[in-house]
Design a protein around this motif. Sequence first.
Motif, PDB file in Angstrom:
ATOM      1  N   UNK A 207       0.828  -1.203   0.000  1.00 52.47           N
ATOM      2  CA  UNK A 207       0.000   0.000   0.000  1.00 52.47           C
ATOM      3  C   UNK A 207       0.867   1.260   0.000  1.00 52.47           C
ATOM      4  N   UNK A 208       1.950   1.226   0.755  1.00 52.81           N
ATOM      5  CA  UNK A 208       2.872   2.367   0.767  1.00 52.81           C
ATOM      6  C   UNK A 208       3.511   2.559  -0.605  1.00 52.81           C
ATOM      7  N   UNK A 209       3.929   1.453  -1.206  1.00 61.19           N
ATOM      8  CA  UNK A 209       4.556   1.528  -2.532  1.00 61.19           C
ATOM      9  C   UNK A 209       3.550   2.059  -3.557  1.00 61.19           C
ATOM     10  N   UNK A 210       2.288   1.610  -3.441  1.00 62.85           N
ATOM     11  CA  UNK A 210       1.244   2.103  -4.348  1.00 62.85           C
ATOM     12  C   UNK A 210       1.024   3.602  -4.177  1.00 62.85           C
ATOM     13  N   UNK A 211       1.305   4.099  -2.953  1.00 63.73           N
ATOM     14  CA  UNK A 211       1.155   5.534  -2.685  1.00 63.73           C
ATOM     15  C   UNK A 211       2.394   6.315  -3.093  1.00 63.73           C
ATOM     16  N   UNK A 212       3.427   5.616  -3.585  1.00 66.51           N
ATOM     17  CA  UNK A 212       4.584   6.304  -4.151  1.00 66.51           C
ATOM     18  C   UNK A 212       5.831   6.319  -3.311  1.00 66.51           C
ATOM     19  N   UNK A 213       5.932   5.482  -2.280  1.00 67.25           N
ATOM     20  CA  UNK A 213       7.138   5.503  -1.440  1.00 67.25           C
ATOM     21  C   UNK A 213       7.374   4.145  -0.772  1.00 67.25           C
ATOM     22  N   UNK A 214       8.621   3.932  -0.418  1.00 68.67           N
ATOM     23  CA  UNK A 214       9.007   2.764   0.380  1.00 68.67           C
ATOM     24  C   UNK A 214       8.888   3.167   1.853  1.00 68.67           C
ATOM     25  N   UNK A 215       8.141   2.391   2.661  1.00 73.25           N
ATOM     26  CA  UNK A 215       7.936   2.810   4.056  1.00 73.25           C
ATOM     27  C   UNK A 215       9.222   2.768   4.869  1.00 73.25           C
ATOM     28  N   UNK A 216       9.376   3.739   5.754  1.00 72.17           N
ATOM     29  CA  UNK A 216      10.490   3.745   6.703  1.00 72.17           C
ATOM     30  C   UNK A 216      10.060   2.931   7.923  1.00 72.17           C
ATOM     31  N   UNK A 217      10.581   1.732   8.036  1.00 71.98           N
ATOM     32  CA  UNK A 217      10.161   0.829   9.109  1.00 71.98           C
ATOM     33  C   UNK A 217      11.134   0.959  10.278  1.00 71.98           C
ATOM     34  N   UNK A 218      10.631   1.488  11.376  1.00 72.46           N
ATOM     35  CA  UNK A 218      11.458   1.702  12.556  1.00 72.46           C
ATOM     36  C   UNK A 218      11.569   0.440  13.389  1.00 72.46           C
ATOM     37  N   UNK A 219      10.423  -0.231  13.629  1.00 69.25           N
ATOM     38  CA  UNK A 219      10.393  -1.464  14.406  1.00 69.25           C
ATOM     39  C   UNK A 219       9.526  -2.490  13.699  1.00 69.25           C
ATOM     40  N   UNK A 220       9.823  -3.770  13.959  1.00 64.54           N
ATOM     41  CA  UNK A 220       8.962  -4.864  13.516  1.00 64.54           C
ATOM     42  C   UNK A 220       8.687  -5.766  14.714  1.00 64.54           C
ATOM     43  N   UNK A 221       7.452  -6.237  14.804  1.00 63.59           N
ATOM     44  CA  UNK A 221       7.069  -7.053  15.951  1.00 63.59           C
ATOM     45  C   UNK A 221       6.076  -8.119  15.514  1.00 63.59           C
ATOM     46  N   UNK A 222       5.895  -9.125  16.355  1.00 64.40           N
ATOM     47  CA  UNK A 222       4.884 -10.156  16.115  1.00 64.40           C
ATOM     48  C   UNK A 222       3.690  -9.993  17.041  1.00 64.40           C
ATOM     49  N   UNK A 223       3.711  -8.957  17.895  1.00 65.93           N
ATOM     50  CA  UNK A 223       2.666  -8.773  18.896  1.00 65.93           C
ATOM     51  C   UNK A 223       1.974  -7.423  18.699  1.00 65.93           C
ATOM     52  N   UNK A 224       0.658  -7.456  18.451  1.00 68.95           N
ATOM     53  CA  UNK A 224      -0.067  -6.214  18.201  1.00 68.95           C
ATOM     54  C   UNK A 224      -0.084  -5.308  19.431  1.00 68.95           C
ATOM     55  N   UNK A 225      -0.134  -5.890  20.639  1.00 68.08           N
ATOM     56  CA  UNK A 225      -0.177  -5.050  21.834  1.00 68.08           C
ATOM     57  C   UNK A 225       1.131  -4.291  22.042  1.00 68.08           C
ATOM     58  N   UNK A 226       2.255  -4.936  21.692  1.00 76.83           N
ATOM     59  CA  UNK A 226       3.546  -4.252  21.780  1.00 76.83           C
ATOM     60  C   UNK A 226       3.626  -3.129  20.756  1.00 76.83           C
ATOM     61  N   UNK A 227       3.065  -3.368  19.565  1.00 79.22           N
ATOM     62  CA  UNK A 227       3.069  -2.350  18.523  1.00 79.22           C
ATOM     63  C   UNK A 227       2.271  -1.116  18.954  1.00 79.22           C
ATOM     64  N   UNK A 228       1.108  -1.344  19.549  1.00 83.11           N
ATOM     65  CA  UNK A 228       0.298  -0.206  19.978  1.00 83.11           C
ATOM     66  C   UNK A 228       0.953   0.523  21.157  1.00 83.11           C
ATOM     67  N   UNK A 229       1.642  -0.221  22.012  1.00 87.74           N
ATOM     68  CA  UNK A 229       2.353   0.426  23.120  1.00 87.74           C
ATOM     69  C   UNK A 229       3.464   1.341  22.602  1.00 87.74           C
ATOM     70  N   UNK A 230       4.119   0.949  21.505  1.00 92.14           N
ATOM     71  CA  UNK A 230       5.155   1.795  20.921  1.00 92.14           C
ATOM     72  C   UNK A 230       4.549   3.055  20.305  1.00 92.14           C
ATOM     73  N   UNK A 231       3.358   2.915  19.718  1.00 89.36           N
ATOM     74  CA  UNK A 231       2.668   4.104  19.206  1.00 89.36           C
ATOM     75  C   UNK A 231       2.301   5.026  20.372  1.00 89.36           C
ATOM     76  N   UNK A 232       1.825   4.439  21.471  1.00 89.41           N
ATOM     77  CA  UNK A 232       1.450   5.225  22.648  1.00 89.41           C
ATOM     78  C   UNK A 232       2.654   5.930  23.269  1.00 89.41           C
ATOM     79  N   UNK A 233       3.846   5.394  23.016  1.00 84.02           N
ATOM     80  CA  UNK A 233       5.076   6.027  23.512  1.00 84.02           C
ATOM     81  C   UNK A 233       5.644   7.017  22.504  1.00 84.02           C
ATOM     82  N   UNK A 234       4.885   7.268  21.419  1.00 86.92           N
ATOM     83  CA  UNK A 234       5.279   8.231  20.381  1.00 86.92           C
ATOM     84  C   UNK A 234       6.563   7.817  19.661  1.00 86.92           C
ATOM     85  N   UNK A 235       6.696   6.512  19.423  1.00 88.28           N
ATOM     86  CA  UNK A 235       7.881   5.999  18.725  1.00 88.28           C
ATOM     87  C   UNK A 235       7.633   5.794  17.232  1.00 88.28           C
TER      88      UNK A 235
END
Length: 292
Positions: A207-235
């Motif tokens: 979807x990012x590529x279709x929008x014209x860019x390669x996404x800048x991936x800061x972190x990768x995880x297998x746990x959705x709760x950890x991902x949302x916690x990182x968003x809540x920490x403004x990461x």
Amino acid sequence: MELRQLQLFSEVAKHKSITKAAVALHLSQPALSKSIMALEEELGMTLIIRSNKTSELTDAGRIVLEYSQKMYGLLDEMKTTLNDMTDLTRGQINIGLPPFIGSLFFPRVIAKFHHTFPNIELKITEYGGARVVKSVEEGEFELGVAVLPIDEQQFDIYPIVEEEMKLLVYKDHRLAKRKVVDMEELKDEEFIFYHEEFALNKIMRNECIAAGYEPKILFQSSQWDFMTEMVAANLGITILPQGICNRVFTSDIEVIDLKQKILWRLAVLTKKDRYISNAGRTFIDFILKEPL
């Protein structure tokens, strides 16, 4: 040649001893030896090298053993098929399931299925979506649950969930007050993604590529709760299905609609032309009727 002869031969191969095999089979040693000799005579080959202490297989013996095991495997499958015709309430199902799908939807469904069919055992293994698909293809699992699209030439597919993807940002993010955001506006953002083995990684990257860019991936995880916690920490920001967003209970995150309608679609899959047990078919019918 009789199947009984192959069974006796397989037992000798297992114990590496005619004497021990005779004891296990509750036969006399002369009777077992006579049966093995008759099989060798019929095939015109020596199958076992006999000595005082052990009975080792010849090369021909190993080939006969291999095919004997295949024959008995087919017999077991035949018995399972015949049992399915008379008993619809028993069996075991091997299911491959991505962890986040399991945690979102399946505890309640599995509990209800177990209550309805207590004699059907569910053996669940958690893998990433891509590995689930491969394991169903290779025969490790009778059923799998994965994210669409999936190759419909190789699999029979039973859709069970369809949800829209949503943008999650920190409460003070520049986009936090928006109701709708275009994917193009996320070009310079840092993303928190699922690992590569998860289908969501590929969906969002495309979807990012279709929008014209390669996404800048800061972190990768297998746990959705950890991902949302990182968003809540403004990461960083992330994009997740509505079902996961409904489980985010924090005032530090804003959930925003995307202009592009990006769908997260789940399906049960089985390998085409593979025999599916009555237990497996019962589970598929149940999950198609039971709202997730």
